[in-house]
Write an enzyme that holds these catalytic residues in place. Sequence first.
Site, PDB file in Angstrom:
ATOM      1  N   ARG A 147     -34.277 -66.819  28.631  1.00 14.42           N
ATOM      2  CA  ARG A 147     -33.737 -67.387  29.880  1.00 14.42           C
ATOM      3  C   ARG A 147     -32.232 -67.101  30.008  1.00 14.42           C
ATOM      4  O   ARG A 147     -31.455 -67.966  30.435  1.00 14.42           O
ATOM      5  CB  ARG A 147     -33.985 -68.894  29.973  1.00 14.42           C
ATOM      6  CG  ARG A 147     -35.403 -69.314  29.663  1.00 14.42           C
ATOM      7  CD  ARG A 147     -36.404 -68.624  30.535  1.00 14.42           C
ATOM      8  NE  ARG A 147     -37.775 -68.914  30.165  1.00 14.42           N
ATOM      9  CZ  ARG A 147     -38.817 -68.277  30.687  1.00 14.42           C
ATOM     10  NH1 ARG A 147     -38.650 -67.317  31.570  1.00 14.42           N
ATOM     11  NH2 ARG A 147     -40.029 -68.587  30.330  1.00 14.42           N
ATOM     12  N   LYS A 267     -37.389 -77.666  17.600  1.00 18.24           N
ATOM     13  CA  LYS A 267     -38.447 -77.706  18.614  1.00 18.24           C
ATOM     14  C   LYS A 267     -39.752 -77.636  17.828  1.00 18.24           C
ATOM     15  O   LYS A 267     -40.044 -76.619  17.199  1.00 18.24           O
ATOM     16  CB  LYS A 267     -38.313 -76.506  19.542  1.00 18.24           C
ATOM     17  CG  LYS A 267     -39.480 -76.312  20.500  1.00 18.24           C
ATOM     18  CD  LYS A 267     -39.204 -75.154  21.481  1.00 18.24           C
ATOM     19  CE  LYS A 267     -40.375 -74.888  22.405  1.00 18.24           C
ATOM     20  NZ  LYS A 267     -40.088 -73.850  23.409  1.00 18.24           N
ATOM     21  N   GLU A 271     -45.119 -75.434  22.794  1.00 17.30           N
ATOM     22  CA  GLU A 271     -45.220 -74.042  23.237  1.00 17.30           C
ATOM     23  C   GLU A 271     -45.385 -73.084  22.054  1.00 17.30           C
ATOM     24  O   GLU A 271     -44.685 -72.076  21.939  1.00 17.30           O
ATOM     25  CB  GLU A 271     -43.994 -73.681  24.093  1.00 17.30           C
ATOM     26  CG  GLU A 271     -43.883 -74.565  25.322  1.00 17.30           C
ATOM     27  CD  GLU A 271     -42.722 -74.243  26.247  1.00 17.30           C
ATOM     28  OE1 GLU A 271     -41.728 -73.656  25.791  1.00 17.30           O
ATOM     29  OE2 GLU A 271     -42.829 -74.574  27.440  1.00 17.30           O
ATOM     30  N   ASP A 350     -39.656 -79.799  33.474  1.00 14.70           N
ATOM     31  CA  ASP A 350     -38.875 -78.713  32.864  1.00 14.70           C
ATOM     32  C   ASP A 350     -37.815 -78.170  33.824  1.00 14.70           C
ATOM     33  O   ASP A 350     -38.016 -77.109  34.407  1.00 14.70           O
ATOM     34  CB  ASP A 350     -39.838 -77.584  32.447  1.00 14.70           C
ATOM     35  CG  ASP A 350     -39.198 -76.597  31.507  1.00 14.70           C
ATOM     36  OD1 ASP A 350     -38.083 -76.856  31.042  1.00 14.70           O
ATOM     37  OD2 ASP A 350     -39.823 -75.560  31.233  1.00 14.70           O
ATOM     38  N   GLU A 372     -30.722 -83.778  27.505  1.00 13.84           N
ATOM     39  CA  GLU A 372     -30.688 -82.309  27.545  1.00 13.84           C
ATOM     40  C   GLU A 372     -30.790 -81.844  28.987  1.00 13.84           C
ATOM     41  O   GLU A 372     -31.727 -82.205  29.697  1.00 13.84           O
ATOM     42  CB  GLU A 372     -31.856 -81.723  26.726  1.00 13.84           C
ATOM     43  CG  GLU A 372     -31.934 -80.199  26.797  1.00 13.84           C
ATOM     44  CD  GLU A 372     -33.079 -79.593  25.970  1.00 13.84           C
ATOM     45  OE1 GLU A 372     -33.444 -80.166  24.919  1.00 13.84           O
ATOM     46  OE2 GLU A 372     -33.609 -78.551  26.383  1.00 13.84           O
ATOM     47  N   GLU A 378     -32.609 -71.387  34.924  1.00 11.09           N
ATOM     48  CA  GLU A 378     -33.943 -70.792  34.838  1.00 11.09           C
ATOM     49  C   GLU A 378     -34.751 -70.953  36.127  1.00 11.09           C
ATOM     50  O   GLU A 378     -35.324 -69.998  36.635  1.00 11.09           O
ATOM     51  CB  GLU A 378     -34.688 -71.420  33.652  1.00 11.09           C
ATOM     52  CG  GLU A 378     -36.108 -70.944  33.506  1.00 11.09           C
ATOM     53  CD  GLU A 378     -36.813 -71.559  32.302  1.00 11.09           C
ATOM     54  OE1 GLU A 378     -36.171 -72.290  31.520  1.00 11.09           O
ATOM     55  OE2 GLU A 378     -38.020 -71.281  32.150  1.00 11.09           O
ATOM     56  N   GLU A 506     -32.464 -76.328  47.032  1.00  8.31           N
ATOM     57  CA  GLU A 506     -33.667 -77.165  47.113  1.00  8.31           C
ATOM     58  C   GLU A 506     -34.401 -76.955  48.437  1.00  8.31           C
ATOM     59  O   GLU A 506     -35.623 -76.937  48.492  1.00  8.31           O
ATOM     60  CB  GLU A 506     -33.253 -78.633  46.967  1.00  8.31           C
ATOM     61  CG  GLU A 506     -34.417 -79.598  46.972  1.00  8.31           C
ATOM     62  CD  GLU A 506     -33.957 -81.039  46.760  1.00  8.31           C
ATOM     63  OE1 GLU A 506     -32.770 -81.345  47.038  1.00  8.31           O
ATOM     64  OE2 GLU A 506     -34.781 -81.857  46.323  1.00  8.31           O
TER      65      GLU A 506
END
Length: 673
Positions: A147, A267, A271, A350, A372, A378, A506
């Site tokens: 990313r 992590k 995923e 996300d 976070e 991204e 947006e």
Amino acid sequence: MFNNLWLNYDKLDVNNDRACFIRDCFLNVSLENADAKSPIISSIREELELFTNAAFGNKVSFSKKESLRIILNKSETLGEEGYFIHSSEDGIFVEASGEKGLLYGTFRLIFLARSGGLLPNFSERIIPDNPLRMLNHWDNMDGSIERGYSGESFFFEKNELVVNERTKVYARAVASVGLNAVVINNVNVKNEASFLISERHYKEVRELSELLASYGIKLFLSVNFALPMEYGLDSADPCDERIADWWKNKCAEVYENVPLLGGFLIKADSEGRPGPFTYGRNQADGANMLAKAIKTYNGIIIWRCFVYNCKQDWRDLKTDRAKAGYDYFHGLDGLFDENVVLQIKNGPMDFQIREPVSPLFGGLSKTNQMLEVQIAQEYTGQQKDVCYLIPMFKEVLNFCTYLNGDATVGDIVSTKTLSNRLGGMAAVANTGNDFNWTGHDLAGANLYGFGRLSFNMSLSAEEIAVEWIKIYLIQSCDSDFYLSGKGLMVKETVLDILVNSRETYEKYNAPLGIGWMVVPHYHYGPDVDGYEYSPWGTYHKADLHGIGVDRSLKGTGYTGQYLSPNAEMYDNPDTCPDNLLLFFHRMEYTHVLKSGKTIIQHIYDSHFEGVEEVCKMSENWNELDGIIDEDVFNRVKSRFEMQKANAREWRDVVNSYFYRKTGIPDEKGREIY
Ligand code: GCV
């Protein structure tokens, strides 16, 4: 080739008494009570030299009791990182009770000098709000960046860690906005990165940790939870004593070689990354095993809460990805060791352009936690589209969780509310080896802004934007400069672009909080059904009647993860804010929003408006031709061309999709395909 981000020190005009006073102060500095051999004090001296040379064309003379007095005053109550800057007719003073505070104070002083802020009788006393103010780089050791939208990694080349002049500029820039921790490698730890903590790389890791430490920054590394297996063990089970011992030995070796390391970021079970679930253990078992191994060295384990099933069957209407974080971690509240911090993404999904705040904030009251966010854009334009994210981060920090009455997210992560010691903010970084570090020059405001906001959460998004504009685009030590002419024009034009850019983005993106609708994997550009029949748990469920996911108590039950009265507010479509309506509820296209528009008309209108606003921003930017640096002007101009194309594509794909689904025409009769 690279610029110095917002630390491009230019010559400053010295054309009035105040400017002369400021110049004279910078030329005559005393650094009092400071240990001249300390790395941080050397950085302070060097920064003052760099600035003074560039701004005033002269060398600083360091001597005793001069007109700029930078004083390490241990009796001040400013903690290790706070500072007190004040000016009077006698001179300018920077005081701090710790070296890091002195460093931040010095950077702030230089900022003030470059932006017209050093007025007579100026006074600013600040202690940073958050203990941890961190960047997470998703850089891979082969030089690619997950990313990453601004070139390749400047930390890694061909599986080696590189420490050079650029790394130093990075450290200066990061410290100048008050950040105090960085993770340099991707949370998806694969291939060579597993061996960053091994003999193969210790030398460079240590060198980098020392360079960063001279700017008050702790180096952290992402590690592979299954690392013992890379070394031939048959398991990574956190409750297996052999594994715990292996990690203890590993940590002893790591700290012998890199004593300044801050700790690890992990992590796990996410995923495809390994984690404790493989062994029937929970997330606390995994985190605490590592925490115990690293504790002797005052190390910290930052454990991510981004745990969910990415292999969901889209036909399964019960499973709701949004619920996963809370489901996995809420029951473990209070079970984490004191040197573990849970790192929680701002929203439950996300990093979409609009998401509710994660219900884990408020759902955990006995656990260290940090927020976070992602400044790598991204899903928010990939640093091709301008999207200033500080307003979004402010919304998150100001969100009232109702924990202990009225605790906001900011109160929780900054450790004001809970009796915890550790907490803070982390941002997924947006830098690469592009000349300007962030691809889009205006994305530099997100990097700058994240640092400033994590240091001082009471700053507004506008204040931060203005600061960045002043020192990146147009510098002057005269406060009047920004009140008229060139200074005012640049300030107002760019501020207007930045502060409205998130809402503009947006408007042409996925509507009313539903998110996604992006081209799978790449995440730039529209593909309304791209993730609709995928295993990622990210569905909008549009049919001819309606759209949205019913996450109320009658649906997936997600709203029940919030504390009251948020739970009730989101549960009811009448009280749920419009901009999150489709995230929480499944609604008919003819439902009338609080704005008085139907959902379908809102979709059409907002998408047309979004494109118009981008065109307007681009026109406004063009007015700066010949006024700001030509290269910056041209780079941003070409990004606006990309953004216009992207916005048009989103508008036409989204509008056509819903027109074809519903057959409901646009009230205004505009062209839809
Ligand atoms: C580093 C999203 C991104 C992934 C990223 C992940 C994470 O899913 O698309 O690239 O992986 O978040 O935050 O771990």
